[in-house]
Design an enzyme around this catalytic site. Structure first.
Site, PDB file in Angstrom:
ATOM      1  N   TYR A  11       0.797  -0.957  -0.244  1.00  0.00           N
ATOM      2  CA  TYR A  11      -0.288   0.202  -0.086  1.00  0.00           C
ATOM      3  C   TYR A  11       0.911   1.070  -0.297  1.00  0.00           C
ATOM      4  O   TYR A  11       1.446   2.074  -1.326  1.00  0.00           O
ATOM      5  CB  TYR A  11      -0.858  -0.035   0.932  1.00  0.00           C
ATOM      6  CG  TYR A  11      -1.635   1.271   1.836  1.00  0.00           C
ATOM      7  CD1 TYR A  11      -2.195   1.648   0.503  1.00  0.00           C
ATOM      8  CD2 TYR A  11      -1.584   2.075   2.887  1.00  0.00           C
ATOM      9  CE1 TYR A  11      -2.941   2.988   1.176  1.00  0.00           C
ATOM     10  CE2 TYR A  11      -2.350   2.981   2.730  1.00  0.00           C
ATOM     11  CZ  TYR A  11      -2.791   3.997   2.435  1.00  0.00           C
ATOM     12  OH  TYR A  11      -3.978   4.485   2.636  1.00  0.00           O
ATOM     13  N   ILE A  51      13.035 -10.575   0.903  1.00  0.00           N
ATOM     14  CA  ILE A  51      14.282  -9.788   1.392  1.00  0.00           C
ATOM     15  C   ILE A  51      15.824 -10.699   2.412  1.00  0.00           C
ATOM     16  O   ILE A  51      16.326 -10.436   2.343  1.00  0.00           O
ATOM     17  CB  ILE A  51      14.171  -8.666   2.788  1.00  0.00           C
ATOM     18  CG1 ILE A  51      12.875  -9.187   3.771  1.00  0.00           C
ATOM     19  CG2 ILE A  51      13.640  -7.658   1.624  1.00  0.00           C
ATOM     20  CD1 ILE A  51      12.580  -8.156   4.242  1.00  0.00           C
ATOM     21  N   SER A 116       7.442   2.891  12.847  1.00  0.00           N
ATOM     22  CA  SER A 116       5.521   2.766  12.996  1.00  0.00           C
ATOM     23  C   SER A 116       5.720   3.920  14.425  1.00  0.00           C
ATOM     24  O   SER A 116       6.326   3.714  15.153  1.00  0.00           O
ATOM     25  CB  SER A 116       5.101   1.522  13.087  1.00  0.00           C
ATOM     26  OG  SER A 116       3.668   1.541  14.119  1.00  0.00           O
ATOM     27  N   TYR A 140       4.187  -6.739  16.198  1.00  0.00           N
ATOM     28  CA  TYR A 140       4.931  -6.199  14.924  1.00  0.00           C
ATOM     29  C   TYR A 140       5.495  -4.618  15.668  1.00  0.00           C
ATOM     30  O   TYR A 140       6.857  -5.004  14.798  1.00  0.00           O
ATOM     31  CB  TYR A 140       3.252  -5.406  14.827  1.00  0.00           C
ATOM     32  CG  TYR A 140       3.307  -4.412  14.338  1.00  0.00           C
ATOM     33  CD1 TYR A 140       3.764  -4.454  12.634  1.00  0.00           C
ATOM     34  CD2 TYR A 140       2.402  -3.228  14.642  1.00  0.00           C
ATOM     35  CE1 TYR A 140       4.261  -3.805  11.883  1.00  0.00           C
ATOM     36  CE2 TYR A 140       2.736  -2.125  13.507  1.00  0.00           C
ATOM     37  CZ  TYR A 140       3.634  -2.727  12.103  1.00  0.00           C
ATOM     38  OH  TYR A 140       3.621  -1.059  10.925  1.00  0.00           O
ATOM     39  N   LYS A 144       9.349  -4.166  14.747  1.00  0.00           N
ATOM     40  CA  LYS A 144       9.917  -2.145  14.418  1.00  0.00           C
ATOM     41  C   LYS A 144      10.738  -1.496  15.482  1.00  0.00           C
ATOM     42  O   LYS A 144      12.007  -0.885  14.742  1.00  0.00           O
ATOM     43  CB  LYS A 144       7.764  -1.042  14.019  1.00  0.00           C
ATOM     44  CG  LYS A 144       7.598  -1.840  13.511  1.00  0.00           C
ATOM     45  CD  LYS A 144       7.656  -1.643  11.862  1.00  0.00           C
ATOM     46  CE  LYS A 144       6.705  -1.640  10.406  1.00  0.00           C
ATOM     47  NZ  LYS A 144       7.816  -1.966   8.939  1.00  0.00           N
ATOM     48  N   PHE A 167       2.041   7.548  11.042  1.00  0.00           N
ATOM     49  CA  PHE A 167       0.922   7.934  12.580  1.00  0.00           C
ATOM     50  C   PHE A 167       0.050   6.741  11.391  1.00  0.00           C
ATOM     51  O   PHE A 167       0.344   5.972  10.547  1.00  0.00           O
ATOM     52  CB  PHE A 167       0.765   8.908  12.870  1.00  0.00           C
ATOM     53  CG  PHE A 167       1.763   9.164  13.822  1.00  0.00           C
ATOM     54  CD1 PHE A 167       2.948   9.800  13.373  1.00  0.00           C
ATOM     55  CD2 PHE A 167       1.441   9.780  15.094  1.00  0.00           C
ATOM     56  CE1 PHE A 167       3.907   9.762  14.680  1.00  0.00           C
ATOM     57  CE2 PHE A 167       2.042   9.351  16.372  1.00  0.00           C
ATOM     58  CZ  PHE A 167       3.236   9.589  16.083  1.00  0.00           C
ATOM     59  N   ASP A 283      -6.059  -0.359  22.883  1.00  0.00           N
ATOM     60  CA  ASP A 283      -6.249   0.884  21.769  1.00  0.00           C
ATOM     61  C   ASP A 283      -6.162   2.095  23.151  1.00  0.00           C
ATOM     62  O   ASP A 283      -6.808   1.943  24.129  1.00  0.00           O
ATOM     63  CB  ASP A 283      -7.211   1.164  20.940  1.00  0.00           C
ATOM     64  CG  ASP A 283      -7.648   0.989  20.249  1.00  0.00           C
ATOM     65  OD1 ASP A 283      -6.826   0.626  19.388  1.00  0.00           O
ATOM     66  OD2 ASP A 283      -9.526   0.312  19.286  1.00  0.00           O
TER      67      ASP A 283
END
Ligand code: WQD
Length: 324
Positions: A11, A51, A116, A140, A144, A167, A283
């Site tokens: 994306y 990769i 991220s 995840y 990062k 973001f 969240d």
């Protein structure tokens, strides 16, 4: 002077490839096409592979004369990362180590990394600055943050890098030719579109009892085309001798879930079917960026607003969705 874009059929990757091509830069994409989509690339050369395949990376670097890399290739589903940690550590972390190994062996010493804001976890203060402690709350996010530290340590062996802490990326290209594939996304904007187009049930709004103005969570939504531009600015920064750095890429503006829904209704003229559901575990209430550093160091700032983000997503999804 060719730029290797790993995960370039994804994306954010594909919007960045398009921006590079529009500027006349030479680009080659490395993508497994497991989640990437070939048609997003137009006539840009694609090497289909992993990769972690050092021979393939080395061959690609030599064949195309690669001098710079933008490294997107990674898994990115937060929930899935908790259930399949090995996949995430292997692809994201071991993959990055292997990639850097092949790059340095072939004299490539500049890399822009797709990081991220998830590295901050649930930040204590907003807007979030780069000084905030890194407290990843998912596998995840941990991958990062680990990749960031790995890249920082590679400074000592000649690799300069910019880690861009994104973001909430959303939206689609201005001409609605490329955009997000909602079948693999858990994110809010594609889910709003799906609900509005009748491709799913009503949107579940996760929590309406947060301590915010309307009770829903606040995030910093950034247009994917603006985000693509930040990568180009980061490449140019490294090419002119800039030293390794990590910076936020956000607008500095917070938007609630209900404000996204309202904007979606404005740009489409339709209603978003939605219902309130319990909070989603993990969240944070409010997260938005302090974009001072990225502006000062890379000369980047967002040029598109919420209407552009949600409007472009609507154009893309409403044109590409074909009901069965
Ligand atoms: C935004 C808001 C949800 C879906 C995630 C990753 C982060 C980064 C971006 C890659 C939240 C609410 C969502 C839905 C909802 N990814 N929501 N109903 O969680 O801020 O960030 O994506 O780097 O690492 O954690 O984004 O789009 O999932 O959620 O109410 O069906 O929308 O609760 O408040 P998030 P999101």
């Amino acid at each position: 002077m060719t730029i290797l874009v790993t995960g370039g059929a994804g994306y954010i990757g594909s919007h960045t490839v398009r921006a590079l091509v529009e500027l006349g830069r030479d680009v080659v994409v490395l993508d497994t096409l497991e989640l990437g989509i070939r048609s997003r690339l137009g006539s840009t050369p694609l090497v289909e592979g992993d990769i972690r395949d050092e021979r393939l990376v080395e061959k690609t670097v030599r064949k195309y004369g690669v001098t710079d890399v933008i490294h997107f290739a990674a898994y990115k589903a937060v929930g899935e990362s908790m259930e399949q940690p090995l996949r995430y550590w292997s692809n994201n972390v071991a993959g990055t180590i292997s990639l850097v190994h092949s790059l340095l062996a072939n004299g490539v010493e500049r890399l822009v990394f797709s990081s991220s804001a998830a590295v901050y976890g649930n930040p204590e203060h907003v807007p979030v600055t780069e000084e905030a402690p890194l407290r990843p709350e998912s596998v995840y996010a941990e991958t990062k943050s680990t990749m960031e530290s790995f890249l920082t340590s590679c400074d000592a062996i000649g690799l300069r890098s910019v880690s861009l802490r994104y973001f909430n990326a959303a939206g689609a290209s201005d001409d609605a030719v490329i955009g997000e594939d909602w079948s693999h996304s858990q994110n809010l904007v594609p889910r709003v579109m799906k609900a509005m187009l009748g491709a799913s049930g009503p949107l579940q709004v996760f929590g309406n009892d947060y301590p915010t103005q309307d009770g829903t969570c606040i995030r910093d939504y950034i247009h994917v085309v603006d985000l693509a531009d930040a990568h180009i600015k980061a490449l140019d920064y490294l090419a002119t001798g800039g030293k390794s750095i990590a910076c936020n890429v956000g607008t500095g503006m917070g938007t609630s879930v209900l404000e996204i829904i309202d904007m979606a209704e404005q740009v489409s003229g339709r209603k978003v079917p939605y219902e309130f559901a319990p909070r989603r575990a993990g969240d944070p209430t409010t997260v938005f960026a302090d974009p001072t550093l990225v502006r000062a160091i890379l000369g980047w700032k967002a040029t598109r607003d919420l209407r552009d983000i949600v409007g472009s997503a609507w154009e893309w999804h409403s044109h590409s969705y074909k009901p069965a």
